[in-house]
Structures are given as C-alpha cells and as structure tokens.
Motif scaffolding. Sequence first.
Motif, PDB file in Angstrom:
ATOM      1  N   ALA A 138       0.914  -1.442   0.127  1.00 36.56           N
ATOM      2  CA  ALA A 138      -0.131  -0.067   0.039  1.00 36.56           C
ATOM      3  C   ALA A 138       0.902   1.183   0.050  1.00 36.56           C
ATOM      4  CB  ALA A 138      -1.040  -0.010   1.109  1.00 36.56           C
ATOM      5  N   LEU A 139       2.074   1.339   0.829  1.00 40.63           N
ATOM      6  CA  LEU A 139       2.900   2.483   0.892  1.00 40.63           C
ATOM      7  C   LEU A 139       3.510   2.546  -0.389  1.00 40.63           C
ATOM      8  CD1 LEU A 139       4.317   4.764   2.606  1.00 40.63           C
ATOM      9  CD2 LEU A 139       5.884   3.029   3.059  1.00 40.63           C
ATOM     10  N   ALA A 140       3.963   1.505  -1.017  1.00 44.63           N
ATOM     11  CA  ALA A 140       4.856   1.863  -2.345  1.00 44.63           C
ATOM     12  C   ALA A 140       3.802   2.256  -3.374  1.00 44.63           C
ATOM     13  CB  ALA A 140       5.141   0.303  -2.671  1.00 44.63           C
ATOM     14  N   PHE A 141       2.412   1.708  -3.438  1.00 44.57           N
ATOM     15  CA  PHE A 141       1.769   1.930  -4.542  1.00 44.57           C
ATOM     16  C   PHE A 141       1.230   3.542  -4.489  1.00 44.57           C
ATOM     17  CE2 PHE A 141       2.056  -2.335  -5.599  1.00 44.57           C
ATOM     18  CZ  PHE A 141       1.375  -2.504  -7.264  1.00 44.57           C
ATOM     19  N   VAL A 142       0.695   3.815  -3.238  1.00 46.77           N
ATOM     20  CA  VAL A 142       0.501   5.265  -3.159  1.00 46.77           C
ATOM     21  C   VAL A 142       1.699   6.149  -3.379  1.00 46.77           C
ATOM     22  CG1 VAL A 142       0.211   7.189  -1.060  1.00 46.77           C
ATOM     23  CG2 VAL A 142      -1.181   4.849  -1.093  1.00 46.77           C
ATOM     24  N   LEU A 143       2.985   5.921  -2.922  1.00 43.88           N
ATOM     25  CA  LEU A 143       4.066   6.602  -3.482  1.00 43.88           C
ATOM     26  C   LEU A 143       4.184   6.565  -4.804  1.00 43.88           C
ATOM     27  CD1 LEU A 143       6.255   8.431  -2.039  1.00 43.88           C
ATOM     28  CD2 LEU A 143       7.683   6.401  -2.162  1.00 43.88           C
ATOM     29  N   ILE A 144       3.994   5.874  -5.369  1.00 45.05           N
ATOM     30  CA  ILE A 144       4.234   5.628  -7.009  1.00 45.05           C
ATOM     31  C   ILE A 144       3.014   6.663  -7.530  1.00 45.05           C
ATOM     32  CG2 ILE A 144       3.819   4.253  -8.989  1.00 45.05           C
ATOM     33  CD1 ILE A 144       5.007   1.745  -7.211  1.00 45.05           C
ATOM     34  N   GLY A 145       1.777   6.462  -7.090  1.00 44.41           N
ATOM     35  CA  GLY A 145       0.877   7.326  -7.556  1.00 44.41           C
ATOM     36  C   GLY A 145       1.097   8.775  -7.419  1.00 44.41           C
ATOM     37  N   LEU A 146       1.518   9.114  -6.311  1.00 42.28           N
ATOM     38  CA  LEU A 146       1.801  10.604  -6.017  1.00 42.28           C
ATOM     39  C   LEU A 146       3.069  11.213  -6.552  1.00 42.28           C
ATOM     40  CD1 LEU A 146       1.261  10.669  -2.366  1.00 42.28           C
ATOM     41  CD2 LEU A 146      -0.246  11.984  -3.754  1.00 42.28           C
ATOM     42  N   THR A 147       3.944  10.218  -6.910  1.00 45.65           N
ATOM     43  CA  THR A 147       5.332  10.866  -7.418  1.00 45.65           C
ATOM     44  C   THR A 147       5.543  10.473  -8.894  1.00 45.65           C
ATOM     45  OG1 THR A 147       6.434   8.890  -6.710  1.00 45.65           O
ATOM     46  CG2 THR A 147       6.323  10.686  -5.282  1.00 45.65           C
ATOM     47  N   LEU A 148       5.037   9.234  -9.618  1.00 47.05           N
ATOM     48  CA  LEU A 148       5.464   8.730 -10.803  1.00 47.05           C
ATOM     49  C   LEU A 148       4.330   9.499 -11.907  1.00 47.05           C
ATOM     50  CD1 LEU A 148       7.334   7.131 -12.727  1.00 47.05           C
ATOM     51  CD2 LEU A 148       5.649   5.296 -12.053  1.00 47.05           C
ATOM     52  N   LEU A 149       3.023   9.309 -11.473  1.00 49.70           N
ATOM     53  CA  LEU A 149       1.968   9.870 -12.330  1.00 49.70           C
ATOM     54  C   LEU A 149       2.204  11.152 -12.737  1.00 49.70           C
ATOM     55  CD1 LEU A 149      -0.807   7.591 -11.533  1.00 49.70           C
ATOM     56  CD2 LEU A 149       1.058   7.045 -13.075  1.00 49.70           C
ATOM     57  N   PRO A 150       2.365  12.119 -12.004  1.00 52.44           N
ATOM     58  CA  PRO A 150       2.661  13.468 -12.159  1.00 52.44           C
ATOM     59  C   PRO A 150       3.757  13.829 -13.210  1.00 52.44           C
ATOM     60  CG  PRO A 150       2.214  13.073  -9.889  1.00 52.44           C
ATOM     61  CD  PRO A 150       2.512  11.832 -10.369  1.00 52.44           C
ATOM     62  N   ALA A 151       4.754  12.817 -13.407  1.00 59.04           N
ATOM     63  CA  ALA A 151       5.701  12.967 -14.315  1.00 59.04           C
ATOM     64  C   ALA A 151       5.105  13.328 -15.586  1.00 59.04           C
ATOM     65  CB  ALA A 151       6.556  12.233 -14.413  1.00 59.04           C
ATOM     66  N   LEU A 152       3.998  12.643 -16.109  1.00 56.60           N
ATOM     67  CA  LEU A 152       3.387  12.843 -17.189  1.00 56.60           C
ATOM     68  C   LEU A 152       2.846  14.071 -17.595  1.00 56.60           C
ATOM     69  CD1 LEU A 152       2.265  11.477 -20.107  1.00 56.60           C
ATOM     70  CD2 LEU A 152       0.245  10.672 -18.906  1.00 56.60           C
ATOM     71  N   PRO A 153       1.921  14.664 -16.749  1.00 54.76           N
ATOM     72  CA  PRO A 153       1.508  16.164 -17.330  1.00 54.76           C
ATOM     73  C   PRO A 153       2.624  17.031 -17.113  1.00 54.76           C
ATOM     74  CG  PRO A 153       0.900  15.556 -15.069  1.00 54.76           C
ATOM     75  CD  PRO A 153       1.204  14.316 -15.694  1.00 54.76           C
ATOM     76  N   ILE A 154       3.813  16.748 -16.307  1.00 53.66           N
ATOM     77  CA  ILE A 154       4.996  17.797 -16.425  1.00 53.66           C
ATOM     78  C   ILE A 154       5.458  17.615 -17.871  1.00 53.66           C
ATOM     79  CG2 ILE A 154       7.191  18.057 -15.638  1.00 53.66           C
ATOM     80  CD1 ILE A 154       6.058  17.421 -12.756  1.00 53.66           C
ATOM     81  N   VAL A 155       5.800  16.345 -18.266  1.00 53.20           N
ATOM     82  CA  VAL A 155       6.364  16.199 -19.699  1.00 53.20           C
ATOM     83  C   VAL A 155       5.491  16.746 -20.856  1.00 53.20           C
ATOM     84  CG1 VAL A 155       7.093  14.383 -21.277  1.00 53.20           C
ATOM     85  CG2 VAL A 155       7.708  14.210 -19.018  1.00 53.20           C
ATOM     86  N   LEU A 156       4.143  16.476 -20.673  1.00 55.19           N
ATOM     87  CA  LEU A 156       3.584  17.121 -21.807  1.00 55.19           C
ATOM     88  C   LEU A 156       3.330  18.576 -21.665  1.00 55.19           C
ATOM     89  CD1 LEU A 156       0.197  14.794 -21.259  1.00 55.19           C
ATOM     90  CD2 LEU A 156       1.879  14.924 -23.270  1.00 55.19           C
ATOM     91  N   ALA A 157       3.572  19.306 -20.750  1.00 56.93           N
ATOM     92  CA  ALA A 157       3.478  20.570 -20.480  1.00 56.93           C
ATOM     93  C   ALA A 157       4.882  21.228 -21.037  1.00 56.93           C
ATOM     94  CB  ALA A 157       3.434  21.042 -18.922  1.00 56.93           C
ATOM     95  N   MET A 158       5.936  20.381 -20.900  1.00 59.05           N
ATOM     96  CA  MET A 158       7.233  20.981 -21.493  1.00 59.05           C
ATOM     97  C   MET A 158       7.329  20.629 -23.095  1.00 59.05           C
ATOM     98  SD  MET A 158       9.566  18.931 -18.536  1.00 59.05           S
ATOM     99  CE  MET A 158      11.029  19.105 -19.435  1.00 59.05           C
ATOM    100  N   ALA A 159       6.331  19.769 -23.393  1.00 60.52           N
ATOM    101  CA  ALA A 159       6.282  19.670 -24.892  1.00 60.52           C
ATOM    102  C   ALA A 159       5.353  20.806 -25.312  1.00 60.52           C
ATOM    103  CB  ALA A 159       5.855  18.024 -25.249  1.00 60.52           C
ATOM    104  N   GLU A 160       4.313  21.021 -24.872  1.00 61.38           N
ATOM    105  CA  GLU A 160       3.387  22.076 -25.241  1.00 61.38           C
ATOM    106  C   GLU A 160       4.388  23.644 -25.315  1.00 61.38           C
ATOM    107  OE1 GLU A 160       1.189  25.523 -25.352  1.00 61.38           O
ATOM    108  OE2 GLU A 160       2.098  24.927 -23.472  1.00 61.38           O
ATOM    109  N   ARG A 161       5.204  23.773 -24.374  1.00 57.36           N
ATOM    110  CA  ARG A 161       5.596  24.772 -24.350  1.00 57.36           C
ATOM    111  C   ARG A 161       6.681  25.096 -25.310  1.00 57.36           C
ATOM    112  NH1 ARG A 161       7.984  25.762 -18.592  1.00 57.36           N
ATOM    113  NH2 ARG A 161       9.058  23.987 -19.078  1.00 57.36           N
ATOM    114  N   HIS A 162       7.352  23.821 -25.476  1.00 55.40           N
ATOM    115  CA  HIS A 162       8.379  23.924 -26.727  1.00 55.40           C
ATOM    116  C   HIS A 162       8.015  23.980 -28.070  1.00 55.40           C
ATOM    117  CE1 HIS A 162      12.551  22.568 -28.240  1.00 55.40           C
ATOM    118  NE2 HIS A 162      11.792  22.027 -28.906  1.00 55.40           N
ATOM    119  N   THR A 163       7.096  23.129 -28.452  1.00 55.73           N
ATOM    120  CA  THR A 163       6.666  22.897 -29.822  1.00 55.73           C
ATOM    121  C   THR A 163       5.605  24.122 -30.456  1.00 55.73           C
ATOM    122  OG1 THR A 163       4.681  21.320 -29.099  1.00 55.73           O
ATOM    123  CG2 THR A 163       6.799  20.216 -29.536  1.00 55.73           C
TER     124      THR A 163
END
Length: 386
Positions: free
Chosen positions: A300-325
């Motif tokens: 439970a601890l591992a999956f909560v941590l993954i949800g909080l920290t890994l999944l937000p990387a996607l919108p961050i990368v998408l925002a970086m792409a939008e700003r660049h392209t």
Amino acid sequence: MVFVQRWRVITAFALVGAATQLVWLTYAPVTTVAAEHFGVSESAIGWLANMFPLLYVLLAVPAGIALDRWFRPSLIAGAVLTAIGAALRLLDGGFAIVLIGQTVVAVAQPLVLNAITGIAGHYLDEKDRPTGIAVGTASTFAGMAAAFVLGAALPTESQLTTLTAVGAIFAAVAAVALTVELMRAGTGPSASTSTSVAALRATLGDRYVRRLCVAVFFPFGTFVALATYGQALLEPSGVSADAASIVLLVNVVAGVVGCAVLPVAVLRRGIELPAVMVGLTASAAACLLVALAPGLVTGALAFVLIGLTLLPALPIVLAMAERHTGAAEGTAAGLIWMTGNLGGLVVAGLTGLLVDRPALAFALCAATTILGVPLALRLRRPGATI
C-alpha cells in the motif's frame, strides 16, 4: 466572462477524458463475471482493454496530426465516437457487439488524450496552461478510479448491463457538453495554422521532443505493468484480491491528486527536471521496497508513493512539450503518448513473464523506473546532439 467560458471548455474536456478511461476499463474489475455472461474466456475479456494501448500505438501520430490541422472538429469527433462506442455495447449482440463498441472507443481515444496539451494551448492564457494540462491529465486517472469504484459497486452478472449503461450515459453527457462548449468558444485564441506535414516533419526532427518521448518510455511502462499485474504480484505475500483492488484504487486516486496539484507548482517554479527525477527515484525505491519486503502495508505504501510521484511526471512532460513545440503540440503529444504506450507493452510484457516471481518483477519495475533518471537528465540541453 471569456475567462469563465474558457474554463468551461477545459471542464467539459476533462469529462470526456474521464469517459474514455471509464469505458476502457468497464470490464476490467469484473472480468470473471463478464466472461461468464458473454460465454467467452477471461483472456477474451482482457482484450477488451488490451486493444487500447495497441491501437494507440498505431493511431497516436495520425490523431496528433489531425488535431494540429483541424483541432476542434477532430476533438469533437473523438468525443462523439467515444459516446457512440460506449452506446453500442448496450445492443443485444453478445460479445461481438461489445468488442465493436470497445474498438470504436479505442480508435477515438488518441483524438481525446492527444488533445490534453492542445486544449490548454488553444483556450487558455500561457500562465494558466500548466493548470489546464494538469486538470486534463488528472481527469484520465479519475476515469480509471471511477471504473474500479463502479466495478466494486456493481459486481454481479445481473448488474453488468447497468454497469455498461452508466459508462454510456456518462460518455454521452460528456460528448454533448464538450461539443456545445467548443462551438460556443470558437477555434480559440491560439488556434494552430500549421499544416499536418509541416507539423510532423518539425516534430520528428526535433531532438528535444525525441528526448521527451524516450524519457517517458520506461516510467510509463512501469505504471502499466503495475496496474496490470499488481494484484497477481501481491497475492503470494498474502494480500487478498479485495485488498489488492483497494491498493490499486488508492494508487490511482493518489495519481489523480498528484497530477492535479504537483505539476502546477512545479511548472510555475521552473523545477520540472528536478521534480521528475525525484519522482522517478522515489517510485523506483517504492518498487524496491515491496520487492524486498512484500506485504499489504509495504504494498500500500509503495503504490501510494508511486501514484503521488510517478504519475505527475506525465503532465509535466506534456507541459514541457506544449511549451517547446507550440503549434505542433498535438503531434508532439501523440508521439509522447505513443512512446509511453509502447513502454507499457514492453515493460508489462516482461513483468508478465515474471508474474510467478514477484520479487524479480518488482525489481524489474524498479530498474526500468530508475532508467528514466539519466534519460531525463538529457533534457537539460535541448540543443545538444543525440
């Protein structure tokens, strides 16, 4: 008034984004019941969901090109096709008609998800775009969570039609809302004028975009692998199927919270790369924790941590792409989603081979996640050669 209208567009889009994921995973929480109802194997029911990443890989770039060239009609088409596919599943045609309905939604999904950056770029001021992208991304994980909740609330064979109908109604309401709001808002103040060929050439030739794609390959694959095999990997350590389902649901809910909150703060402070690398490192450590000490608490601890920290990387990368392209954000987003889904197929495939050896499977997920750190470091110098 204009400000409110633009955010109504974003809200309506978020509903459609959630609808695509709700319809995608309708039968995942009730696989056994659905198999009995339709008289097919559980593997066949699994393909009602598995076809989505496969078709996404094939259609991501064409959908991105369509959005760059004809953003509003392409997005409306995606929303309407999602509603049509969801409704088709209610026809009296057995498994075949359900498969057709799911296929229609799978075809529509890239037109919706590739538009996460575009909807923000077209209808929001630059300062508000990170928030718009975060909302759009979080809505997809919210749709996943809703699918698991509905599956738990309507788990029996007699409730299967009701479960399907809820998804169809939600998709129809979302499609109508988005169509109305897009027609009211017009093309948006930042509508693209690039041609499809020019957008594709520019994006494929952009080293920075290629590096963004490579950076999401393994981390995205880790999430797909854990979402697919999490229950099976936790079972040998004494975690029941019901408890594992709750763990996976909490993982997605944590992802919704993380995607809605963290990217906005990160992007406004200009700390995208440090945030992504911290998230990848924390998620790799979480996978390693459950590999070394499997159990309900550590899981439970591992999956909560993954949800909080890994999944937000996607919108961050998408925002970086939008700003660049800029004008080619649809094609860039398509390439990123396509690469992520490819990563999902690869990492999930390898994890599936180790499903009877959970410690090795979790260790593999840790290794693939930490591989994202050096790949993310390459984003420091967008002008450097590959």
